[in-house]
Write a protein that holds these residues in place. Sequence first.
Motif, PDB file in Angstrom:
ATOM      1  N   GLY A 112       0.791  -1.217   0.000  1.00 33.79           N
ATOM      2  CA  GLY A 112       0.000   0.000   0.000  1.00 33.79           C
ATOM      3  C   GLY A 112       0.824   1.267   0.000  1.00 33.79           C
ATOM      4  N   ALA A 113       0.140   2.373  -0.163  1.00 35.21           N
ATOM      5  CA  ALA A 113       0.688   3.737  -0.195  1.00 35.21           C
ATOM      6  C   ALA A 113       1.470   3.995  -1.495  1.00 35.21           C
ATOM      7  CB  ALA A 113       1.545   4.020   1.029  1.00 35.21           C
ATOM      8  N   LYS A 114       1.902   5.235  -1.634  1.00 33.71           N
ATOM      9  CA  LYS A 114       2.657   5.619  -2.840  1.00 33.71           C
ATOM     10  C   LYS A 114       4.082   5.085  -2.720  1.00 33.71           C
ATOM     11  CE  LYS A 114      -0.129   9.643  -3.765  1.00 33.71           C
ATOM     12  NZ  LYS A 114      -0.542  10.686  -2.823  1.00 33.71           N
ATOM     13  N   GLY A 140       0.775   0.672  -3.340  1.00 30.67           N
ATOM     14  CA  GLY A 140      -0.648   0.387  -3.488  1.00 30.67           C
ATOM     15  C   GLY A 140      -1.233   0.766  -4.833  1.00 30.67           C
ATOM     16  N   TYR A 141      -0.390   1.076  -5.792  1.00 31.93           N
ATOM     17  CA  TYR A 141      -0.886   1.505  -7.103  1.00 31.93           C
ATOM     18  C   TYR A 141      -0.436   0.507  -8.171  1.00 31.93           C
ATOM     19  CZ  TYR A 141      -2.035   5.551  -4.373  1.00 31.93           C
ATOM     20  OH  TYR A 141      -2.564   6.361  -3.404  1.00 31.93           O
ATOM     21  N   ALA A 163      -2.518  -1.389   3.115  1.00 27.90           N
ATOM     22  CA  ALA A 163      -2.811   0.026   3.380  1.00 27.90           C
ATOM     23  C   ALA A 163      -3.191   0.732   2.103  1.00 27.90           C
ATOM     24  CB  ALA A 163      -1.591   0.684   4.034  1.00 27.90           C
ATOM     25  N   PHE A 166      -9.974   1.943   2.536  1.00 26.90           N
ATOM     26  CA  PHE A 166     -11.178   1.142   2.352  1.00 26.90           C
ATOM     27  C   PHE A 166     -11.920   1.657   1.117  1.00 26.90           C
ATOM     28  CE2 PHE A 166     -15.389   2.954   3.034  1.00 26.90           C
ATOM     29  CZ  PHE A 166     -15.093   4.238   3.415  1.00 26.90           C
ATOM     30  N   GLY A 188      -5.555   1.158   6.334  1.00 29.77           N
ATOM     31  CA  GLY A 188      -5.919   2.485   5.805  1.00 29.77           C
ATOM     32  C   GLY A 188      -4.730   3.385   5.546  1.00 29.77           C
ATOM     33  N   GLY A 189      -4.772   4.576   6.120  1.00 30.73           N
ATOM     34  CA  GLY A 189      -3.714   5.563   5.878  1.00 30.73           C
ATOM     35  C   GLY A 189      -2.526   5.428   6.818  1.00 30.73           C
ATOM     36  N   ARG A 215      -7.455  15.988  12.202  1.00 32.05           N
ATOM     37  CA  ARG A 215      -7.253  15.508  10.820  1.00 32.05           C
ATOM     38  C   ARG A 215      -7.942  16.431   9.822  1.00 32.05           C
ATOM     39  NH1 ARG A 215      -7.549   9.094   9.821  1.00 32.05           N
ATOM     40  NH2 ARG A 215      -6.243   9.637   8.058  1.00 32.05           N
ATOM     41  N   ARG A 222     -10.710  16.249   3.549  1.00 29.30           N
ATOM     42  CA  ARG A 222     -11.476  15.155   4.160  1.00 29.30           C
ATOM     43  C   ARG A 222     -12.880  15.611   4.564  1.00 29.30           C
ATOM     44  NH1 ARG A 222      -7.686  11.030   5.429  1.00 29.30           N
ATOM     45  NH2 ARG A 222      -9.276   9.815   6.482  1.00 29.30           N
ATOM     46  N   ARG A 225     -15.876  13.740   3.323  1.00 31.90           N
ATOM     47  CA  ARG A 225     -15.960  12.397   3.894  1.00 31.90           C
ATOM     48  C   ARG A 225     -16.552  12.425   5.293  1.00 31.90           C
ATOM     49  NH1 ARG A 225     -10.318   9.345   2.937  1.00 31.90           N
ATOM     50  NH2 ARG A 225     -11.315   8.030   4.499  1.00 31.90           N
TER      51      ARG A 225
HETATM   52  N1  UDP Z   1      -3.864   4.091  -1.529  1.00 27.38           N
HETATM   53  C1  UDP Z   1      -3.231   3.072  -2.202  1.00 27.38           C
HETATM   54  N2  UDP Z   1      -3.770   2.644  -3.376  1.00 27.38           N
HETATM   55  C2  UDP Z   1      -4.904   3.158  -3.898  1.00 27.38           C
HETATM   56  C3  UDP Z   1      -5.562   4.187  -3.191  1.00 27.38           C
HETATM   57  C4  UDP Z   1      -5.008   4.630  -1.996  1.00 27.38           C
HETATM   58  O1  UDP Z   1      -2.221   2.555  -1.754  1.00 27.38           O
HETATM   59  O2  UDP Z   1      -5.328   2.714  -4.959  1.00 27.38           O
HETATM   60  C5  UDP Z   1      -3.286   4.539  -0.252  1.00 27.38           C
HETATM   61  C6  UDP Z   1      -3.021   6.019  -0.144  1.00 27.38           C
HETATM   62  O3  UDP Z   1      -1.766   6.314  -0.724  1.00 27.38           O
HETATM   63  C7  UDP Z   1      -3.041   6.204   1.353  1.00 27.38           C
HETATM   64  C8  UDP Z   1      -4.072   5.167   1.817  1.00 27.38           C
HETATM   65  O4  UDP Z   1      -4.211   4.261   0.745  1.00 27.38           O
HETATM   66  O5  UDP Z   1      -1.778   5.861   1.883  1.00 27.38           O
HETATM   67  C9  UDP Z   1      -5.466   5.731   2.099  1.00 27.38           C
HETATM   68  O6  UDP Z   1      -5.426   6.551   3.150  1.00 27.38           O
HETATM   69  P1  UDP Z   1      -6.763   7.127   3.802  1.00 27.38           P
HETATM   70  O7  UDP Z   1      -6.343   7.990   4.913  1.00 27.38           O
HETATM   71  O8  UDP Z   1      -7.665   7.695   2.742  1.00 27.38           O
HETATM   72  O9  UDP Z   1      -7.438   5.761   4.328  1.00 27.38           O
HETATM   73  P2  UDP Z   1      -8.457   5.499   5.507  1.00 27.38           P
HETATM   74  O10 UDP Z   1      -7.589   5.322   6.731  1.00 27.38           O
HETATM   75  O11 UDP Z   1      -9.381   6.660   5.611  1.00 27.38           O
HETATM   76  O12 UDP Z   1      -9.108   4.221   5.051  1.00 27.38           O
END
Ligand code: UDP
Length: 245
Positions: A112-114, A140-141, A163, A166, A188-189, A215, A222, A225
């Motif tokens: 996950g993440a960038k 995560g891409y 990560a 959702f 998540g994040g 946040r 946000r 949301r």
């Molecule tokens: N993210 C990812 N791939 C995707 C979309 C999002 O890896 O296709 C990552 C994004 O870089 C971030 C996390 O997912 O690190 C989402 O964080 P966010 O705070 O929106 O998640 P939450 O905790 O609210 O579910």
Amino acid sequence: MSVPFDTVSILDVPFIKTTNADFVQQLQQDIMSHKNRFVITANPEILMYAREHPDYQQVIAQADYVTPDGIGVIQGAQILGTPLPERITGYDTLTALLTWGSQHHQRLFLLGAKPAVLEQVVANIQRDYPGVVIAGSHDGYYDDEAAIVDQIVAAKPDMIFVATGFPKQEFFIAKYRQRFDALWMGVGGSFDVVAGAVKRAPMFWQNHHIEWLYRLIKEPSRFKRMLVLPRYLRLVKKIARQERQ
Ligand code: UDP
């Protein structure tokens, strides 16, 4: 759920009724006995999303543990007259497992993440939890989901943290968890926080249950949301009234 905990149902989602300490201990046992486990940390946004997306509701029903992530869930439980002891967030569970994992040389897979954020996450975990083995990681891409799953299976991790936010992370886990017995958890994040790209609210904000406000100030995008929160609370109050009648 195959649960050793009592649960409290909010909007048809069963939350485990336990503390952070007991939950992490249970996860440690599960991991050591190579159980296949799926953890969802659910907040009001997730609950409201699930109401409108039956496929996601179904995924939630497959989780072994759903934890109350967010003060809104704690408030909801209170309103329904079935209180939960405390918040159990993805980030806190992740760091508790990393601390334990470092002592027991546990193997991790991070998804996950960038790319740049993930690189920093790997570096920070290696620095702060030197006993942990990072058996594999991927940003995560991705396009080729099957290749990621093959990578996970080959890495033989004890814990897989996904990560990607959702609902993507939960759909992914539900679809592939049977490929390998381990702990699968959506966080998540959290990687953004571990990398230092996003700061967790200072203790004052957390203790006064206004982490959400922190946040919002830091990430105004946000706002939309968060509009779901008052709607969620109105709905829970309505259900509580109906149950009393
Ligand atoms: N993210 C990812 N791939 C995707 C979309 C999002 O890896 O296709 C990552 C994004 O870089 C971030 C996390 O997912 O690190 C989402 O964080 P966010 O705070 O929106 O998640 P939450 O905790 O609210 O579910």
